[in-house]
Design a protein around this motif. Structure first.
Motif, PDB file in Angstrom:
ATOM      1  N   ALA A 108      15.223  12.730   5.843  1.00 23.94           N
ATOM      2  CA  ALA A 108      14.244  12.262   6.814  1.00 23.94           C
ATOM      3  C   ALA A 108      14.093  10.750   6.706  1.00 23.94           C
ATOM      4  O   ALA A 108      14.418  10.152   5.684  1.00 23.94           O
ATOM      5  CB  ALA A 108      12.890  12.928   6.564  1.00 23.94           C
ATOM      6  N   ILE A 109      13.589  10.185   7.774  1.00 26.37           N
ATOM      7  CA  ILE A 109      13.184   8.786   7.719  1.00 26.37           C
ATOM      8  C   ILE A 109      11.847   8.776   6.988  1.00 26.37           C
ATOM      9  O   ILE A 109      10.976   9.605   7.270  1.00 26.37           O
ATOM     10  CB  ILE A 109      13.041   8.196   9.131  1.00 26.37           C
ATOM     11  CG1 ILE A 109      14.396   8.218   9.847  1.00 26.37           C
ATOM     12  CG2 ILE A 109      12.493   6.778   9.064  1.00 26.37           C
ATOM     13  CD1 ILE A 109      14.341   7.804  11.308  1.00 26.37           C
ATOM     14  N   ALA A 110      11.680   7.888   6.037  1.00 27.51           N
ATOM     15  CA  ALA A 110      10.447   7.822   5.249  1.00 27.51           C
ATOM     16  C   ALA A 110       9.240   7.686   6.181  1.00 27.51           C
ATOM     17  O   ALA A 110       9.303   6.951   7.171  1.00 27.51           O
ATOM     18  CB  ALA A 110      10.508   6.646   4.280  1.00 27.51           C
ATOM     19  N   PRO A 111       8.139   8.390   5.878  1.00 22.67           N
ATOM     20  CA  PRO A 111       6.964   8.363   6.750  1.00 22.67           C
ATOM     21  C   PRO A 111       6.443   6.954   7.037  1.00 22.67           C
ATOM     22  O   PRO A 111       6.066   6.650   8.165  1.00 22.67           O
ATOM     23  CB  PRO A 111       5.922   9.171   5.988  1.00 22.67           C
ATOM     24  CG  PRO A 111       6.701  10.041   5.065  1.00 22.67           C
ATOM     25  CD  PRO A 111       7.949   9.264   4.741  1.00 22.67           C
ATOM     26  N   TYR A 125      19.922   3.610   0.657  1.00 23.28           N
ATOM     27  CA  TYR A 125      18.695   3.232   1.373  1.00 23.28           C
ATOM     28  C   TYR A 125      17.573   4.231   1.103  1.00 23.28           C
ATOM     29  O   TYR A 125      16.905   4.695   2.017  1.00 23.28           O
ATOM     30  CB  TYR A 125      18.973   3.136   2.879  1.00 23.28           C
ATOM     31  CG  TYR A 125      19.845   1.983   3.262  1.00 23.28           C
ATOM     32  CD1 TYR A 125      19.313   0.709   3.423  1.00 23.28           C
ATOM     33  CD2 TYR A 125      21.213   2.165   3.450  1.00 23.28           C
ATOM     34  CE1 TYR A 125      20.132  -0.365   3.776  1.00 23.28           C
ATOM     35  CE2 TYR A 125      22.032   1.102   3.810  1.00 23.28           C
ATOM     36  CZ  TYR A 125      21.481  -0.158   3.967  1.00 23.28           C
ATOM     37  OH  TYR A 125      22.288  -1.210   4.319  1.00 23.28           O
ATOM     38  N   ARG A 126      17.323   4.525  -0.167  1.00 23.82           N
ATOM     39  CA  ARG A 126      16.298   5.506  -0.530  1.00 23.82           C
ATOM     40  C   ARG A 126      14.885   5.061  -0.191  1.00 23.82           C
ATOM     41  O   ARG A 126      13.970   5.871  -0.157  1.00 23.82           O
ATOM     42  CB  ARG A 126      16.385   5.862  -2.018  1.00 23.82           C
ATOM     43  CG  ARG A 126      17.570   6.724  -2.402  1.00 23.82           C
ATOM     44  CD  ARG A 126      17.697   7.997  -1.583  1.00 23.82           C
ATOM     45  NE  ARG A 126      16.662   8.955  -1.812  1.00 23.82           N
ATOM     46  CZ  ARG A 126      16.752  10.017  -2.591  1.00 23.82           C
ATOM     47  NH1 ARG A 126      17.878  10.267  -3.213  1.00 23.82           N
ATOM     48  NH2 ARG A 126      15.741  10.834  -2.739  1.00 23.82           N
ATOM     49  N   ASP A 127      14.680   3.783   0.084  1.00 22.68           N
ATOM     50  CA  ASP A 127      13.363   3.353   0.552  1.00 22.68           C
ATOM     51  C   ASP A 127      13.195   3.647   2.040  1.00 22.68           C
ATOM     52  O   ASP A 127      12.092   3.628   2.564  1.00 22.68           O
ATOM     53  CB  ASP A 127      13.149   1.858   0.286  1.00 22.68           C
ATOM     54  CG  ASP A 127      14.206   0.980   0.938  1.00 22.68           C
ATOM     55  OD1 ASP A 127      15.365   1.436   1.084  1.00 22.68           O
ATOM     56  OD2 ASP A 127      13.881  -0.166   1.295  1.00 22.68           O
ATOM     57  N   PHE A 128      14.292   3.961   2.712  1.00 20.26           N
ATOM     58  CA  PHE A 128      14.281   4.249   4.142  1.00 20.26           C
ATOM     59  C   PHE A 128      14.485   5.738   4.418  1.00 20.26           C
ATOM     60  O   PHE A 128      13.842   6.311   5.292  1.00 20.26           O
ATOM     61  CB  PHE A 128      15.379   3.431   4.826  1.00 20.26           C
ATOM     62  CG  PHE A 128      15.211   3.317   6.314  1.00 20.26           C
ATOM     63  CD1 PHE A 128      14.551   2.234   6.867  1.00 20.26           C
ATOM     64  CD2 PHE A 128      15.716   4.289   7.162  1.00 20.26           C
ATOM     65  CE1 PHE A 128      14.381   2.134   8.230  1.00 20.26           C
ATOM     66  CE2 PHE A 128      15.556   4.189   8.531  1.00 20.26           C
ATOM     67  CZ  PHE A 128      14.887   3.106   9.071  1.00 20.26           C
TER      68      PHE A 128
END
Length: 95
Positions: free
Chosen positions: A86-89, A70-73
């Motif tokens: 971290a959770i993506a900004p 889930y690298r977009d997340f």
């Protein structure tokens, strides 16, 4: 039996169908959006134990696989060599 996602709907529940990914996102969100990988692993293990679920020896590798899937997340805010996640900004701003 209801799942954690059904009991506690979250803004990312639709995007993260994997219960482990949901647990990771919950931990990171509760920690202000980011945390060291080991802290996430320990907190997810504690959540699983509280729910009466077994914690297997491969939990660490499963969590790392979820981070990567889930690298977009989930992102590494200090770069690829870092163990901080971290959770993506753009995701955090929607919460």
């Amino acid at each position: 039996m209801t799942t954690t996602m059904e009991k506690n709907p979250s803004p990312w529940a639709e995007k993260l169908k994997d219960p482990l990914a949901h647990d990771i996102a919950t931990v990171l969100h509760r920690m202000g959006g980011s945390a060291h990988q080991d802290m996430v692993i320990n907190c997810v293990a504690a959540m699983k134990r509280q729910r009466g679920e077994s914690v297997t020896q491969d939990l660490k590798s499963k969590i790392i696989e979820v981070f990567e899937r889930y690298r977009d997340f989930f992102i590494r805010p200090f770069g690829e060599g870092s163990l901080r996640w971290a959770i993506a900004p753009e995701v955090l701003h929607t919460i």
